[in-house]
Design an enzyme around this catalytic site. Structure first.
Site, PDB file in Angstrom:
ATOM      1  N   ASP A  19       0.681  -1.251   0.004  1.00 60.27           N
ATOM      2  CA  ASP A  19       0.112  -0.001   0.060  1.00 60.27           C
ATOM      3  C   ASP A  19       0.635   1.133   0.000  1.00 60.27           C
ATOM      4  O   ASP A  19       1.666   1.600   0.997  1.00 60.27           O
ATOM      5  CB  ASP A  19      -0.818  -0.270   1.229  1.00 60.27           C
ATOM      6  CG  ASP A  19      -2.139  -0.812   1.097  1.00 60.27           C
ATOM      7  OD1 ASP A  19      -2.482  -0.898   0.018  1.00 60.27           O
ATOM      8  OD2 ASP A  19      -2.596  -1.544   2.001  1.00 60.27           O
ATOM      9  N   ASP A 159     -10.462  -5.139  -0.940  1.00 61.18           N
ATOM     10  CA  ASP A 159      -9.156  -4.664  -0.019  1.00 61.18           C
ATOM     11  C   ASP A 159      -9.867  -3.844   1.164  1.00 61.18           C
ATOM     12  O   ASP A 159     -10.519  -2.695   0.876  1.00 61.18           O
ATOM     13  CB  ASP A 159      -8.209  -3.768  -0.733  1.00 61.18           C
ATOM     14  CG  ASP A 159      -7.057  -3.335  -0.003  1.00 61.18           C
ATOM     15  OD1 ASP A 159      -6.785  -3.722   0.902  1.00 61.18           O
ATOM     16  OD2 ASP A 159      -6.020  -2.493  -0.880  1.00 61.18           O
TER      17      ASP A 159
END
Ligand code: ZN
Length: 206
Positions: A19, A159
């Site tokens: 991320d 996610d």
């Protein structure tokens, strides 16, 4: 970090999801391409790089060169998602498009010919440890239909807030990639945690 990457690889993870947060598109800062590059020789897992960055185009090349196998850009990151996805493909990496909770699935309708993975955000991006937004399940179902209608092989990832329970809801709705943070790294036994996501918490058949 390399030790933790090795630990999830050994525990059976299929991909490593990284991320990248810019403190602008999302209210948090994380890593840049240098860290991805430093990790690359330490793992055989495909690197699935999620760019929560706006504007994003000028960073695509750096992450591709750092060793990303997949690069996700956000449909909300700027007005030219189509061009950004073309940039990703030009670097020979798989192209993903991520979509925030407030964005309707139709926003992806004109770019599916450029997409290998759709990443449905089931939390608002920026922080780990948030609760799964079940309001996103109809969107996963709609995107599964839209993706299948193209005749192309498009994966759908989820996610945010993925646990054994929400993983089952997401896969029933049509997702086939589960991104997990807390529900793996927050557990003592990574292999057990990954297995629990795959089986929805049920014991694996003998
Ligand atoms: Zn992510």
């Amino acid at each position: 970090m390399a030790d933790e990457v090795a630990a999830v690889e050994k525990a059976g993870a299929d991909w490593l999801h990284l991320d990248v947060m810019d403190g602008h598109f999302v209210p948090n800062l994380s890593m840049g391409p240098q860290l991805v590059k430093a990790l690359r020789p330490r793992s055989k897992l495909p690197f699935d790089v999620h760019l929560m960055v706006a504007p994003v185009d000028s960073y695509i090349e750096a992450f591709a060169k750092a060793g990303a196998d997949h690069i996700h850009i956000h449909v909300e990151a700027g007005p030219h998602t189509h061009r950004s996805l073309q940039h990703v493909r030009d670097h020979g990496v798989k192209a993903g498009v991520a979509i925030c909770p407030a964005t309707p699935p139709e926003a992806l309708g004109e770019v599916l010919d450029l997409v290998d993975v759709i990443l449905v955000m089931t939390v608002n991006p920026g922080f780990g440890g948030q609760k799964f937004l079940s309001s996103q399940l109809p969107k996963i179902r709609t995107l599964r239909k839209m993706a299948d209608a193209t005749g192309r092989d498009i994966r759908i990832g989820v996610d945010g807030g993925i646990t054994p329970e929400t993983a089952a809801l997401a896969t029933q709705a049509g997702a086939d990639v589960l991104i997990a943070g807390t529900s793996v790294y927050g557990q003592a036994d990574y292999a057990h945690a990954i297995d629990a996501l795959r089986t929805g918490g049920a014991p694996r058949p003998a």
